[in-house]
Write a protein that holds these residues in place. Structure first.
Motif, mmCIF file in Angstrom:
data_model
loop_
_atom_site.group_PDB
_atom_site.id
_atom_site.type_symbol
_atom_site.label_atom_id
_atom_site.label_comp_id
_atom_site.label_asym_id
_atom_site.label_seq_id
_atom_site.Cartn_x
_atom_site.Cartn_y
_atom_site.Cartn_z
ATOM 1 N N GLU A 1 23.791 -26.717 -20.580
ATOM 2 C CA GLU A 1 22.734 -26.455 -19.598
ATOM 3 C C GLU A 1 22.747 -27.439 -18.431
ATOM 4 O O GLU A 1 22.041 -27.237 -17.441
ATOM 5 C CB GLU A 1 21.370 -26.505 -20.303
ATOM 6 C CG GLU A 1 21.210 -25.372 -21.315
ATOM 7 C CD GLU A 1 20.230 -25.697 -22.439
ATOM 8 O OE1 GLU A 1 19.835 -26.873 -22.573
ATOM 9 O OE2 GLU A 1 19.879 -24.778 -23.183
ATOM 10 N N ALA A 2 23.533 -28.510 -18.540
ATOM 11 C CA ALA A 2 23.594 -29.502 -17.456
ATOM 12 C C ALA A 2 24.846 -30.344 -17.618
ATOM 13 O O ALA A 2 25.119 -30.861 -18.705
ATOM 14 C CB ALA A 2 22.356 -30.397 -17.486
ATOM 15 N N THR A 3 25.615 -30.495 -16.532
ATOM 16 C CA THR A 3 26.816 -31.330 -16.546
ATOM 17 C C THR A 3 27.048 -31.874 -15.136
ATOM 18 O O THR A 3 27.088 -31.100 -14.168
ATOM 19 C CB THR A 3 28.043 -30.554 -17.083
ATOM 20 O OG1 THR A 3 29.230 -31.349 -16.911
ATOM 21 C CG2 THR A 3 28.220 -29.207 -16.420
ATOM 22 N N PRO A 4 27.138 -33.195 -14.968
ATOM 23 C CA PRO A 4 27.199 -33.780 -13.630
ATOM 24 C C PRO A 4 28.608 -33.738 -13.035
ATOM 25 O O PRO A 4 29.603 -33.691 -13.762
ATOM 26 C CB PRO A 4 26.772 -35.224 -13.859
ATOM 27 C CG PRO A 4 27.246 -35.526 -15.249
ATOM 28 C CD PRO A 4 27.105 -34.239 -16.018
ATOM 29 N N ILE A 5 28.681 -33.780 -11.717
ATOM 30 C CA ILE A 5 29.956 -33.987 -11.024
ATOM 31 C C ILE A 5 30.038 -35.464 -10.678
ATOM 32 O O ILE A 5 29.399 -35.939 -9.739
ATOM 33 C CB ILE A 5 30.061 -33.105 -9.763
ATOM 34 C CG1 ILE A 5 29.948 -31.616 -10.130
ATOM 35 C CG2 ILE A 5 31.388 -33.378 -9.043
ATOM 36 C CD1 ILE A 5 29.994 -30.671 -8.947
ATOM 37 N N GLU B 1 31.259 -35.037 -19.230
ATOM 38 C CA GLU B 1 30.044 -35.167 -20.037
ATOM 39 C C GLU B 1 29.069 -34.055 -19.698
ATOM 40 O O GLU B 1 29.179 -33.395 -18.669
ATOM 41 C CB GLU B 1 29.396 -36.536 -19.793
ATOM 42 C CG GLU B 1 28.955 -36.741 -18.350
ATOM 43 C CD GLU B 1 28.362 -38.128 -18.078
ATOM 44 O OE1 GLU B 1 27.913 -38.789 -19.019
ATOM 45 O OE2 GLU B 1 28.359 -38.522 -16.899
ATOM 46 N N GLY B 2 28.089 -33.861 -20.575
ATOM 47 C CA GLY B 2 27.103 -32.825 -20.330
ATOM 48 C C GLY B 2 26.034 -32.831 -21.412
ATOM 49 O O GLY B 2 26.033 -33.683 -22.299
ATOM 50 N N ILE C 1 25.781 -29.419 -12.374
ATOM 51 C CA ILE C 1 26.108 -28.026 -12.657
ATOM 52 C C ILE C 1 25.280 -27.559 -13.845
ATOM 53 O O ILE C 1 25.206 -28.240 -14.876
ATOM 54 C CB ILE C 1 27.607 -27.840 -12.978
ATOM 55 C CG1 ILE C 1 28.481 -28.262 -11.788
ATOM 56 C CG2 ILE C 1 27.903 -26.391 -13.360
ATOM 57 C CD1 ILE C 1 29.976 -28.235 -12.081
ATOM 58 N N ASN C 2 24.635 -26.399 -13.708
ATOM 59 C CA ASN C 2 23.987 -25.731 -14.843
ATOM 60 C C ASN C 2 24.776 -24.460 -15.130
ATOM 61 O O ASN C 2 24.580 -23.441 -14.481
ATOM 62 C CB ASN C 2 22.533 -25.403 -14.528
ATOM 63 C CG ASN C 2 21.854 -24.681 -15.696
ATOM 64 O OD1 ASN C 2 22.483 -24.354 -16.696
ATOM 65 N ND2 ASN C 2 20.564 -24.421 -15.560
ATOM 66 N N PRO C 3 25.720 -24.514 -16.119
ATOM 67 C CA PRO C 3 26.567 -23.354 -16.384
ATOM 68 C C PRO C 3 25.799 -22.132 -16.873
ATOM 69 O O PRO C 3 26.312 -21.011 -16.820
ATOM 70 C CB PRO C 3 27.532 -23.864 -17.475
ATOM 71 C CG PRO C 3 27.524 -25.346 -17.346
ATOM 72 C CD PRO C 3 26.103 -25.663 -16.949
#
Length: 380
Positions: free
Chosen positions: A44-48, A101-102, A375-377
């Protein structure tokens, strides 16, 4: 869904061809049932992070970015300079997943106690391939988040927080009492200031503009020096005298900054010296380069005696060196302070498709201070 036991999801892939073209695309991936020690997480959340950009974009010339297709069929291409290809030999023509990471929700769990304990929980994860809708991984690679912590709050739990803690741990283990950090107004730099304030550690922050200096002073940074100021060298020496810092972590990499830091450390040390030594001070001065905001050569003008070192520092080898008990200690400190010391702020949240929008690529590829993408896939 392919069958009753398999979940399908999109995964962002990066490929560089032998012909010198970067190709970014979304691949449909089938994920099997978790093994006994595994869990399946809906991301639900993963940073760049800057550390993701090397794999995501490589040395592509972003002025040549082109986009085609839409939705899951979206594809982005860019030219990669021929001179860079020999350095990329081991990844050429290989489609690679991205994202260090995420965080997300455990939707399936294997039969082991460790895996079952995570079922339905919001967890943070490491292990790569996080720019995806689902991720199958070992339970031990997940960190359960405290109750009330969202995936967005826990997404950046690993790279920046543990790098910042790794810097203070390295400082202590190598016998230094205070440290220097460059590009210090970054998310990581702000965390490092909070850690040092909490732990009573002297920290010299080097920034590149008055605006960046203000960011740090507003969160309680005590020693901030601006490399764009005419008085930079004098200000740096004074901060080093006041803190006694003899180790630095440099995110810039190329250019003269590492050498300037070593020279300033030598001047600061000699201000309290009682006798002349033709070989310079015997106090060891260390600069660790951990980033490459400047990809040019590191220029060393040796004016700081013989007791010095310049080397590379990376988080993963550091964690391997300290061992599992100390890793757990650091991880738990991060998990318990995700809303305070280790809070990350994002300027934009995008879907997987939006992460491939050329305008967004241009924005996050700049690595600008104060601009961080999430990013929220699971976002449509």
């Amino acid at each position: 869904m392919s069958d009753s036991n398999t979940i399908s999801g999109l995964q962002l892939r990066s490929l560089i061809t032998k012909g010198g073209e970067l190709q970014l695309s979304l691949a449909k991936v089938d994920l099997p049932e978790p093994g006994p020690d595994q869990v399946l997480v809906k991301i639900e959340a993963t940073p760049i992070n800057p550390s993701d950009l090397g794999l995501l974009l490589g040395p592509a010339d972003l002025s040549t970015v082109k986009s085609s297709g839409s939705g899951p069929d979206l594809k982005v291409t860019a030219k990669v300079p021929a001179a860079s290809l020999p350095l990329l030999a081991t990844r050429l023509d290989e489609s690679m997943p991205v994202g260090n990471e995420g965080a997300g929700t455990v939707v399936k769990a294997g039969s082991s106690d460790a895996a079952q304990a995570l079922k339905g929980k919001t967890v943070s994860m490491i292990g790569g391939a996080m720019y995806a809708q689902y991720r199958l991984l070992k339970a031990v690679e997940c960190q359960p988040l405290p109750a009330g912590t969202t995936a967005a709050e826990g997404a950046s739990w690993f790279v920046n927080p543990l790098t910042a803690l790794g810097m203070t741990e390295t400082m202590k283990r190598e016998g230094h009492k205070a440290l220097v950090h460059t590009a210090a107004a970054s998310n990581l730099g702000q965390m490092l200031n909070k850690i040092c304030n909490e732990d009573g550690i002297g920290l010299v922050n080097i920034v590149r503009s008055p605006a960046q200096a203000k960011i740090l002073k507003d969160i309680g940074a005590k020693h901030v020096v601006d490399s764009s100021a005419p008085s930079f060298v004098d200000d740096l020496v004074q901060a080093l005298v006041e803190t006694g810092a003899t180790i630095a972590f440099d995110a810039i990499g190329g250019g003269k900054l590492a050498s300037q830091i070593l020279a300033a450390m030598e001047v600061a040390i000699n201000k309290t010296a009682t006798a002349y030594n033709r070989y310079g001070s015997s106090v060891h001065k260390q600069v660790y380069i951990y980033g490459s905001l400047d990809t040019g050569p590191v220029e060393l003008a040796r004016s700081y005696g013989m007791a010095w070192g310049v080397g590379g520092w990376l988080l993963t080898p550091f964690l391997q060196k300290i061992g599992r008990p100390d890793q757990i200690r650091l991880r738990e400190r991060v998990a318990n302070s995700l809303k305070t010391t280790f809070a990350s702020r994002y300027t934009q949240t995008v879907s997987l498709q939006e992460a491939l929008d050329p305008k967004n690529i241009a924005a996050y590829a700049k690595r600008a201070t104060g601009e961080k993408f999430l990013i929220n896939p699971s976002k449509g």
